[in-house]
Every structure is written in C-alpha cells, then in structure tokens.
Design an enzyme around this catalytic site. Structure first.
Site, PDB file in Angstrom:
ATOM      1  N   HIS A  21       0.841  -1.208   0.000  1.00  0.00           N
ATOM      2  CA  HIS A  21       0.000   0.000   0.000  1.00  0.00           C
ATOM      3  C   HIS A  21       0.874   1.256   0.000  1.00  0.00           C
ATOM      4  CE1 HIS A  21      -3.560   2.430   1.478  1.00  0.00           C
ATOM      5  NE2 HIS A  21      -2.572   3.169   1.950  1.00  0.00           N
ATOM      6  N   GLU A  22       1.884   1.285   0.876  1.00  0.00           N
ATOM      7  CA  GLU A  22       2.745   2.472   0.975  1.00  0.00           C
ATOM      8  C   GLU A  22       3.631   2.639  -0.260  1.00  0.00           C
ATOM      9  OE1 GLU A  22       2.006   4.547   3.069  1.00  0.00           O
ATOM     10  OE2 GLU A  22       0.777   3.270   4.358  1.00  0.00           O
ATOM     11  N   HIS A  61       1.627   4.214  -2.928  1.00  0.00           N
ATOM     12  CA  HIS A  61       1.536   5.672  -2.784  1.00  0.00           C
ATOM     13  C   HIS A  61       2.733   6.343  -3.455  1.00  0.00           C
ATOM     14  CE1 HIS A  61      -2.004   6.350  -0.446  1.00  0.00           C
ATOM     15  NE2 HIS A  61      -1.594   5.709   0.635  1.00  0.00           N
ATOM     16  N   GLU A 106      -6.416   6.600  -1.068  1.00  0.00           N
ATOM     17  CA  GLU A 106      -6.340   5.437  -0.177  1.00  0.00           C
ATOM     18  C   GLU A 106      -6.948   4.211  -0.861  1.00  0.00           C
ATOM     19  OE1 GLU A 106      -4.744   5.090   2.808  1.00  0.00           O
ATOM     20  OE2 GLU A 106      -3.991   7.062   2.227  1.00  0.00           O
TER      21      GLU A 106
END
Length: 298
Positions: A143-144, A147, A226
């Site tokens: 997820h990070e 980003h 998100e």
C-alpha cells in the site's frame, strides 16, 4: 475488476483536481471583482498563489516529515524483516529502494512520504511490525509503496496547498471588504442594476463557502488515493487476503501516542488520531469497512 477499480480511482482524482483548480479560479475571480473590479487580475493572482504554495510544499524535506512524526531511520541489520519486505515491494513496483524508518509507538500504522520515488521513505510503527505477520505486512508495505509509485504524496500535497491558497485568498478578501476595501465602482456608482447585485452576492457567497468546499475536495482526494493504494497493493502482492487481513487488524488499532498534525495524518494508512463521530465527508480516510468491502469485491 482490479484494473477497472484502479482506473476509476485515477479518473476520480483527475476530476477532483480539475474541480479544485476551477474553485481556485472562481475564488480568485470573485476576490478580483469585489476588491479590484477586475476578474482577470484576481484569477491570475489566485493561480500564482496556488502554484507558489504547491511548489514550496512539494519540496518539503523527507527527513523533516519523518522528524515531525518521531520516526527513526533504520538499517537492514536493525530491522531485517521490515527492510526486506520494503525492498521486495519496491523491486516489484520497479521503483528505487526507499529509506526505511520506524516509529516507536504501540499503535498499528505506517506511512510513506517523498515527492518522487527518488527521494521517498517508508515508516511503520513498532506496534505494526510486532502484530502483523509477513502476509499482512506485505499488504501494508505494498500500500505504501503504491503511494510512492502513484505519486500520491505529490498529489495530496498539491491538494493541501490549493486548499490553503483558497483559504488565504478568501480570508484576505473578506478582511479587506470588512475594513472598507472593494472597487471604486462598487462603492461609488450607486448602481441598482440587478445583474450587478446578483454578481456581487454570488461573489461574496463564493468567498464565504470556498474554504469549506476546498477542504471537502482535499479530503475527497485523500480518500480516493487510499482506495487506489489498497487496490495497487493487491496488484503488487497478488494477494487480496493479505491486505484484507491487515485492514481488519488496523480497524482494532488504538490512536497513536504522539500528536499528529492534519497534514501528516493524511499520510498514514489508518487514521492515527481518535476516530471522530461526524460524517466521513470530513475524514482523511475512507471507513475501513468500505475499504475491505471493495477489496472483497475485486
């Protein structure tokens, strides 16, 4: 379904950014009309202020952001498991290896920062590293890393800068009007023309409402990114269950011990502060239940 969701999230962000720039142009034109009797000058000044704000914030130091969040940089020797997962996810995403940081905090959380993949960093709390297994950690780090790969930090920074610019312009315009500003024509003409009165009222209304609308758009962009990072994490790991299980654990996490400012809060994978009871429209993060549901429907 996965790629369709990723595409929809990206398109949604583009639409919101276009609306954001339109709002900035509107508030600039309104202020220009009320204070200078010149739409064009107000519009140009507003866009210049927005660009200056965005540029200055984009190049904020990664080390400064980490310091503000009490994060400590670690080496491979200090945190081999965490380090290798970050390394693996970066390799899959085909981006440079980010710097790795740890936050001494029992809550479950993580975030990434950096205006580009070349100067990015990933941080996780000690609580997250202790509680989550490798499958779940891969989901969170995926997820990070997403980003970083998707330039979400840059997009979010631009959104924050534009919201700040709208608020500043609205505040300056309101104060100048309150203390006797305004264009000479609006003060001296005594013109009862209906169109002029309507334009004046709409301009005043835009000055009053623009900061709220700007804040709502900025928060909507944060929530959209998100969702995109969740879906992109699954794209990297090829394992939706890892992300789903991680979110289920994040749902039970307590707020972080140290204070977190608004700008930093939007970076975290999970809301780091005490959950608020008001509408999700005013939240930097989508409800975790909805994030889980979207992943299950892929």
């Amino acid at each position: 379904m996965l790629y369709q969701q990723i595409s929809q999230n990206k398109q949604g962000t583009v639409v919101l950014l276009v609306v954001f720039f339109a709002l900035l142009a509107l508030i600039g034109a309104s202020a220009g009309y009320l204070l200078l009797d010149n739409y064009a000058m107000g519009l140009v000044l507003a866009l210049v202020i927005g660009v200056i704000y965005a540029t200055s914030m984009i190049f904020q130091s990664t080390s400064l952001v980490m310091s503000m969040n009490n994060a400590r940089e670690v080496t491979e020797k200090e945190a081999p498991g965490f380090f290798h997962i970050v390394e693996d996810m970066a390799m899959v995403a085909q981006i440079p290896m980010p710097r790795v940081f740890i936050i001494e905090d029992p809550s479950l959380n993580a975030f990434a920062t950096g205006s580009s993949p070349q100067n990015a960093a990933v941080a996780a709390t000690t609580g997250l590293l202790e509680v989550m297994n490798r499958e779940e950690l891969e989901g969170v780090i995926g997820h990070e890393i997403s980003h970083i790969r998707n330039y979400d930090i840059r997009i979010s920074t631009i959104a924050v800068a534009l919201a700040s610019a709208v608020t500043v312009i609205s505040s300056i315009g309101g104060r100048m009007l309150w203390y006797g500003g305004g264009s000479r024509r609006q003060r001296d003409d005594g013109d009862d023309d209906v169109l002029r009165i309507i334009t004046l009222l709409l301009s005043l209304l835009s000055l009053l409402l623009a900061p709220l609308v700007a804040s709502l758009i900025q928060l909507a962009i944060s929530r959209q990114r998100e969702y995109l990072a969740d879906a992109s994490s699954v794209e990297l790991t090829r394992n939706p269950q890892g992300m789903i299980k991680a979110l289920e654990k994040l749902q039970l996490s307590q707020p972080m011990k140290h204070p977190v400012d608004d700008a930093s809060a939007a970076l975290y994978i999970n809301e780091p502060r005490k959950k608020r009871s008001f509408s999700s429209l005013f939240s930097t993060h989508p409800p975790i239940e909805e994030r889980i549901e979207r992943l299950k429907n892929m």
